[in-house]
Scaffold this active site. Structure first.
Site, PDB file in Angstrom:
ATOM      1  N   CYS A 121      -5.998  16.422 -16.185  1.00  0.00           N
ATOM      2  CA  CYS A 121      -5.922  14.972 -15.929  1.00  0.00           C
ATOM      3  C   CYS A 121      -7.254  14.370 -16.361  1.00  0.00           C
ATOM      4  O   CYS A 121      -8.287  14.630 -15.757  1.00  0.00           O
ATOM      5  CB  CYS A 121      -5.667  14.711 -14.449  1.00  0.00           C
ATOM      6  SG  CYS A 121      -5.995  13.014 -13.929  1.00  0.00           S
TER       7      CYS A 121
ATOM      8  N   GLU B  43      10.519  20.595   8.196  1.00  0.00           N
ATOM      9  CA  GLU B  43      10.255  19.374   7.420  1.00  0.00           C
ATOM     10  C   GLU B  43      11.402  19.168   6.440  1.00  0.00           C
ATOM     11  O   GLU B  43      11.747  20.071   5.699  1.00  0.00           O
ATOM     12  CB  GLU B  43       8.918  19.524   6.676  1.00  0.00           C
ATOM     13  CG  GLU B  43       8.636  18.476   5.626  1.00  0.00           C
ATOM     14  CD  GLU B  43       8.715  17.037   6.140  1.00  0.00           C
ATOM     15  OE1 GLU B  43       8.058  16.726   7.142  1.00  0.00           O
ATOM     16  OE2 GLU B  43       9.463  16.232   5.531  1.00  0.00           O
TER      17      GLU B  43
ATOM     18  N   ILE C 260       4.515   6.390  16.170  1.00  0.00           N
ATOM     19  CA  ILE C 260       3.133   6.575  15.703  1.00  0.00           C
ATOM     20  C   ILE C 260       2.895   5.651  14.501  1.00  0.00           C
ATOM     21  O   ILE C 260       2.843   6.079  13.352  1.00  0.00           O
ATOM     22  CB  ILE C 260       2.848   8.054  15.355  1.00  0.00           C
ATOM     23  CG1 ILE C 260       3.328   9.001  16.465  1.00  0.00           C
ATOM     24  CG2 ILE C 260       1.356   8.262  15.066  1.00  0.00           C
ATOM     25  CD1 ILE C 260       2.596   8.884  17.788  1.00  0.00           C
TER      26      ILE C 260
ATOM     27  N   HIS D 106      -9.573   3.778  12.069  1.00  0.00           N
ATOM     28  CA  HIS D 106      -9.911   2.568  12.816  1.00  0.00           C
ATOM     29  C   HIS D 106     -10.903   2.865  13.942  1.00  0.00           C
ATOM     30  O   HIS D 106     -10.830   3.921  14.567  1.00  0.00           O
ATOM     31  CB  HIS D 106      -8.645   1.950  13.415  1.00  0.00           C
ATOM     32  CG  HIS D 106      -7.706   1.428  12.386  1.00  0.00           C
ATOM     33  ND1 HIS D 106      -7.811   0.173  11.851  1.00  0.00           N
ATOM     34  CD2 HIS D 106      -6.648   2.008  11.764  1.00  0.00           C
ATOM     35  CE1 HIS D 106      -6.858  -0.012  10.945  1.00  0.00           C
ATOM     36  NE2 HIS D 106      -6.134   1.098  10.871  1.00  0.00           N
TER      37      HIS D 106
ATOM     38  N   CYS E  32      -8.134  11.130 -16.512  1.00  0.00           N
ATOM     39  CA  CYS E  32      -8.630   9.956 -15.787  1.00  0.00           C
ATOM     40  C   CYS E  32      -9.435  10.365 -14.562  1.00  0.00           C
ATOM     41  O   CYS E  32     -10.456   9.775 -14.264  1.00  0.00           O
ATOM     42  CB  CYS E  32      -7.479   9.063 -15.377  1.00  0.00           C
ATOM     43  SG  CYS E  32      -6.452   8.542 -16.754  1.00  0.00           S
TER      44      CYS E  32
ATOM     45  N   ARG F  39       5.797   2.088   8.339  1.00  0.00           N
ATOM     46  CA  ARG F  39       5.151   2.461   9.594  1.00  0.00           C
ATOM     47  C   ARG F  39       6.222   2.639  10.660  1.00  0.00           C
ATOM     48  O   ARG F  39       7.140   1.826  10.759  1.00  0.00           O
ATOM     49  CB  ARG F  39       4.162   1.372   9.996  1.00  0.00           C
ATOM     50  CG  ARG F  39       2.917   1.379   9.138  1.00  0.00           C
ATOM     51  CD  ARG F  39       2.223   0.045   9.116  1.00  0.00           C
ATOM     52  NE  ARG F  39       2.831  -0.848   8.135  1.00  0.00           N
ATOM     53  CZ  ARG F  39       2.454  -2.102   7.936  1.00  0.00           C
ATOM     54  NH1 ARG F  39       1.483  -2.622   8.656  1.00  0.00           N
ATOM     55  NH2 ARG F  39       3.043  -2.848   7.029  1.00  0.00           N
TER      56      ARG F  39
ATOM     57  N   VAL G 198      16.622  18.442  10.268  1.00  0.00           N
ATOM     58  CA  VAL G 198      17.280  18.669  11.563  1.00  0.00           C
ATOM     59  C   VAL G 198      18.475  17.730  11.665  1.00  0.00           C
ATOM     60  O   VAL G 198      18.338  16.509  11.511  1.00  0.00           O
ATOM     61  CB  VAL G 198      16.290  18.433  12.721  1.00  0.00           C
ATOM     62  CG1 VAL G 198      17.003  18.512  14.062  1.00  0.00           C
ATOM     63  CG2 VAL G 198      15.150  19.445  12.649  1.00  0.00           C
TER      64      VAL G 198
ATOM     65  N   CYS H 135      -1.062  13.634 -18.181  1.00  0.00           N
ATOM     66  CA  CYS H 135      -1.078  14.968 -17.584  1.00  0.00           C
ATOM     67  C   CYS H 135       0.265  15.470 -17.109  1.00  0.00           C
ATOM     68  O   CYS H 135       0.433  16.664 -16.913  1.00  0.00           O
ATOM     69  CB  CYS H 135      -2.105  15.045 -16.459  1.00  0.00           C
ATOM     70  SG  CYS H 135      -1.717  14.044 -15.012  1.00  0.00           S
TER      71      CYS H 135
ATOM     72  N   ILE I 235      -7.357   4.216   6.717  1.00  0.00           N
ATOM     73  CA  ILE I 235      -8.484   3.736   7.529  1.00  0.00           C
ATOM     74  C   ILE I 235      -8.562   4.562   8.814  1.00  0.00           C
ATOM     75  O   ILE I 235      -7.544   4.823   9.448  1.00  0.00           O
ATOM     76  CB  ILE I 235      -8.283   2.256   7.933  1.00  0.00           C
ATOM     77  CG1 ILE I 235      -7.978   1.377   6.717  1.00  0.00           C
ATOM     78  CG2 ILE I 235      -9.494   1.731   8.719  1.00  0.00           C
ATOM     79  CD1 ILE I 235      -9.104   1.232   5.750  1.00  0.00           C
TER      80      ILE I 235
END
Lengths: 121, 416, 478
Positions: free
Chosen positions: C398, C30, C334, C48, C400, C309, C171, C440, C46
């Site tokens: 935190c 990664e 994807i 879907h 909130c 996307r 990579v 925070c 979502i």
């Protein structure tokens, strides 16, 4: 005769003042709402002063720095000399509120004092 | 656990309310404070200028806090730090948590809300651009610099001329950063005049009124921001862009009362202040629950926070000692032309003290105007003002003698 | 058998986890400093139902399968998921036949429970839906998920089952070597028998390193805005708009954590790193979102963000061995519904790997995971018990989102633990609330520094040069 407009910073009111200085150097201040305004105007136009607040490093304290202030206002042009002088300072914990951390800071004749107590780590 | 008064928040409002409640005869007063020390946000406001009204001398934030912490100690106020309140119920039981006690509940005769406020984040401002590191609210930067002794950036642009932003312009400069400009969306500053003089003018930092940030560059850390002039509808004007190479953008664009607990409790909130609506005793719509300080409405000076909180503390003490006083028909306070809101929202002449302070803010800059107060058709006040600005809180003190036996609306307006 | 997965987004993590069920030696490379740093972190969240995709497409099959897998997976891996159902809103009588088409398409795809409702029937279920809505398609199997939690849960569980995650490892080149592949990276060379390309918007560059049949991924930029938690209850279902000649429309949905979200816009852009929001984009999506619900309170926005996307021109997922590159498997293009499909993509790619290089099932695969406890949703009794066990769960960092030190410590010390502020945020929600990390962030910087044995000055927002602190007070004074 010289005229100046300035905002009083003596308190949060922020009065807009008009100042005239005649040939004999006599000040006439209008727009101020208290005597501090006149005093401020005279000082500001002859020898402006500011109280400096900053931080100083603490060794072995619950906090790494302690907030500080000059015990009295210093000449405005000395502000950066003051903070530069604080740069080299480090005080061991504990620090008391009001403790003098440096005397005659940057040759201003004014002491630097802690504005908060900092305990040991 | 049981106590007479629980105060949520140990900042300037909570401390002053606690001391005042003790002086007014409440025996058991407990402050619940979420952070590790009392004093609240004052602990990071290390600049001077606090206490001129209150103590007739110029103190720094931590010094102002220390005086009230000392007073609270001498008055026998109990305080629990590192204790977060989770909920408050309408019957005034307060549930909190701490390392030592876990989750626990305190049954209180009265509750005072004193949770303070928070800063408006970037998202609420809808500033376009990338999301790199180096974008902070001014208060976050203040904590880094003043409490942790660390600099959050070297070349800084500030959006918003609220007081914290102005103060941070000076603090960052004194600590060795270069502050390039302060941009303010409105044609006037939201901060105190003395801060513009002492924090910007003294250091040659330009204040760009009617300007906003229209782009943020930088993938990992901020690399620059674009500032543009806005028109009278506050829309950016193409062609007026100024590019700044900087690694930091500070936001000082307003404060919002922190009312999660009040909201969950069911307090009626004002859409203008985002704080609870209160009556003349600073009591919210929930009987026995009072509010003061920045959780009620955002103040300009801590001195006024203390004053307001003392009123809330005394009222809460009266509530636990004497019970709810018989209610009459309250006068409704109306914010008319130029006035954004009033605190309180209602005054019951039968229950008010000899005098009643009404605090409010205006929605614009008005020069050579009058603050007018009407009771029905009758004009009670017509106070000449050289200038009123949104950045500064205004107040009018009304007398019991002029409201006694009256009903209807009390209207506050800026005129002429 | 060595398998390298390129990319630790939701697709890469799902694939890695599935591969870990068998005797593969799995490494995930990664380029960012954490899981979930690309497309997976900025999308609609979502799950879907699957009525949108063209029947017979890979997208249709994997979406419907992914949607079926999601609920049991959410229990197994302990992430937030809710089947809240969706509506596709139609605003013009003359467009209603297109709802019917959509319903038939969904049924062909195997989506269950689809039905068409009148505007009034919709408003009976969702009172805030606009009066202009004439009819809608109801999809009861549509759901919402926290994309961070899903991705992190998949990644963590893969790591627990032996996957070796290498972060900050980009990579830069791929060479054929004997019967396998050599990957050149910013952290040296890696050898693999099988390579899986799950590089999101960069999948074309990775693919084009090995295959003559070129691919092009054009990022489709989508801006979103997120509103305060006070508004999560405004609508319960996800509200889509029926696409018209004026565009695809935007969705309004509660998030699984109770915020309200509006988005996305859709603009194809050449720059694979351009996640900037724009004033025009924000204005557009708020205006379009306001079409679906009666009172969209624009003053309650707490943040906005942009996702890219990984859109490929064929409008379908590209999953399979690349042309002329044996043992190099693409999981590319994807785009939406990629998040919904992820569990099914994981299964499918693992099947492909099995068909190329079969491996035995592992006996000791542990499928279940327990997530970080969330103090915010806990009963007072459960919280009290937790604090008695570990007092750090009483220390709120935190305000909130009411996230405690205990949760942050857990996020740091788990497998593939957080090393950055964004990492802590995505694992615990610290900084995701209405003040957006104002209070925070200094504390989280301090905790990360302490726990990782670093100086606070080294702590970053999201790796690289994204540092929070640039020096000490007065260091820059001449």
């Amino acid at each position: 005769m010289k005229e100046h407009d300035l905002i009083c910073i003596g308190c949060p009111m922020g009065c807009n003042m008009h100042v005239t200085i005649d040939e004999e150097g006599v000040f006439t201040v209008t727009g101020n709402t208290c005597p501090n305004g006149e005093r401020y105007a005279k000082t500001e136009l002859t020898k402006p002063q500011r109280q400096v607040t900053s931080t100083v490093r603490v060794l072995g304290g619950a906090l790494d720095v302690v907030p500080v202030k000059t015990a009295a206002p210093v000449p405005k042009e000395k502000i950066f000399d003051c903070v530069r002088a604080m740069k080299g300072l480090a005080v061991p914990a504990p620090v008391d509120l009001g403790q003098v951390l440096s005397e005659n800071l940057a040759d201003t004749g004014v002491d630097l004092i802690a504005t908060k107590a900092v305990g040991r780590k | 656990m049981k106590t007479q008064i629980v105060i949520i928040g140990g900042g300037p409002a909570g401390l002053a309310a606690a001391v005042s409640a003790r002086k007014a005869g409440a025996e058991k007063v407990l402050i619940l404070e979420r952070s590790g020390e009392l004093g609240g946000i004052l602990n990071q406001c290390i600049h001077n200028g606090f206490g001129l009204h209150r103590f007739k001398e110029e103190l720094t934030g931590p010094e102002y806090a220390a005086r009230f912490i000392q007073m609270a100690k001498e008055a026998g106020v109990e305080a629990m730090t590192n204790t977060t309140v989770i909920s408050v119920s309408p019957d005034r039981s307060v549930t909190a948590m701490s390392r030592e006690k876990g989750v626990f509940t305190v049954e209180a005769g009265a509750v005072i809300l004193a949770m303070g406020c928070r800063e408006r984040p970037r998202g609420a401002l809808r500033i376009p651009g990338l999301r790199p590191a180096g974008i902070y609210s001014a208060g976050t930067a203040q904590k880094f610099v003043n409490v942790l002794g660390r600099m959050p950036g070297k070349r800084v642009v500030i959006l918003g001329s609220g007081d914290i932003g102005l103060i941070m312009a000076r603090r960052m400069t004194l600590e060795g950063a270069k502050v390039l400009a302060v941009a303010e969306l409105m044609p006037y500053s939201g901060g105190l005049k003395r801060n513009i003089v002492q924090c910007l003018d003294d250091y040659g930092i330009p204040l760009l009124l009617s300007h906003t940030v229209v782009d943020i560059r930088g993938k990992e850390r901020v690399e620059g921001v674009t500032v543009a002039r806005v028109d009278d509808k506050l829309k950016p004007i193409p062609g007026t862009e100024i590019e700044y190479d900087c690694d930091t953008l500070l936001l000082s664009c307003g404060l919002i009362p922190e009312n999660e607990l009040s909201y969950d409790l069911g307090c009626e909130l004002s859409p203008v202040t985002s704080g609870p609506r209160v009556n003349e005793r600073l009591e919210t719509s929930i009987p026995g629950v009072f509010a003061c300080g920045n959780v009620l409405h955002v103040h300009d000076l801590v001195d006024y926070v203390s004053e307001e909180a003392e009123a809330a503390g005394a009222a809460a003490a009266a509530f636990v000692l004497q019970g709810e006083l018989p209610a009459g028909e309250p006068l409704r306070l109306v914010a008319a032309s130029g006035v954004r809101y009033t605190v309180p929202s209602t005054i019951d002449p039968g229950r008010m003290g000899e005098t009643q302070t009404v605090r409010f803010r205006v929605g614009n800059v008005y020069k050579d105007c009058r603050v007018a107060v009407y009771l029905g058709e009758e004009r009670l006040r017509y106070i000449k003002k050289r200038i009123v600005t949104p950045g500064e809180m205004e107040q009018v003190i009304l007398k019991k003698s002029e409201l006694s036996g009256k009903t209807g609306e009390l209207r506050f307006a800026i005129e002429g | 058998m060595k398998v390298i997965v390129i990319g630790a987004g939701v697709t890469g993590c799902a694939i890695a986890r599935e591969l870990c069920r068998s005797q593969y030696e799995v490494t995930v490379l990664e380029k960012a400093s954490d899981l979930c740093e690309g497309t997976s972190k900025a999308n609609s969240g979502i799950v879907h139902a699957g009525f949108d995709a063209v029947p017979g497409s890979l997208m249709a099959r994997l979406n419907v399968r992914g949607s079926e897998l999601m609920e049991p997976l959410s229990r197994e891996l302990d992430f937030a998921y809710r089947r809240n159902g969706a509506f596709v809103l139609c605003f013009e009588k003359e467009n209603e036949p297109r709802l019917q088409e959509l319903k038939e398409r969904g049924e062909k795809n195997g989506v269950k429970g689809l039905r068409i409702l009148t505007g009034d029937e919709v408003r009976a279920m969702e009172p805030q839906v606009s009066d202009k809505v004439t009819a809608a398609l109801r999809a009861p199997t549509s759901g919402i998920v926290c994309p961070f939690e899903l991705t992190i849960a998949l990644g963590e569980n893969a790591a627990v089952n032996g996957a070796d995650f290498r972060f900050n490892t980009a990579v830069t080149g791929i060479r054929r070597k004997d019967n396998g592949w050599t990957l050149e990276t910013s952290k040296g060379e890696f050898e693999a028998d099988i390579v899986i390309n799950a590089a999101g918007v960069y999948a074309d560059r990775i693919h084009n390193m090995v295959s003559e049949e070129k691919m092009e991924i054009i990022p489709r930029k989508g801006e979103y805005c997120l509103m305060d938690k006070k508004l999560g209850g405004l609508v319960d279902s996800t509200l889509f708009q029926l696409p018209t000649q004026y565009g695809k429309g935007v969705l309004v949905t509660p998030t699984v954590h109770g915020n309200l979200m509006v988005g996305p816009t859709a603009v194809d852009i050449p720059d694979k790193e351009n996640t900037a929001t724009t004033a025009e984009g924000m204005a557009e999506l708020l205006q379009r979102g306001a079409k679906s619900v009666k009172n969209l309170p624009l003053n309650q926005i707490i943040t906005s963000f942009t996702g890219l996307r990984a859109h490929e021109s064929h409008d379908d997922f590209i999953i399979g061995e690349a042309a002329g590159a044996p043992g190099f498997i693409d999981a590319a293009g994807i785009a939406s519904p990629g998040l919904s499909s992820a569990p099914a993509i994981g299964e499918y790619v693992a099947e492909i790997v099995q068909s190329i290089a079969p491996a035995e099932k592992k006996e000791n695969f542990i499928g279940a995971r327990t997530g970080i406890p969330h103090v915010a949703g806990m009963s007072p009794e459960a919280l009290h018990a937790l604090i008695e066990k570990d007092p750090a769960f009483a220390n709120v960092i935190c305000r909130c989102e009411r996230v405690t030190e205990g949760e942050i410590l857990a996020a740091i010390h788990r497998p593939l633990g957080a090393t950055t502020l964004d990492g802590v945020k995505r694992r615990t929600r610290a900084g995701m609330g209405r003040c957006q990390a104002g209070f925070c962030s200094p504390s989280v910087v301090e905790i990360l520094a302490r726990e990782l044995g670093k100086d606070p000055g080294e702590i970053t927002k999201a790796g690289g040069e994204s540092r929070f602190i640039t020096g000490y007070d007065k260091e820059g004074l001449a």
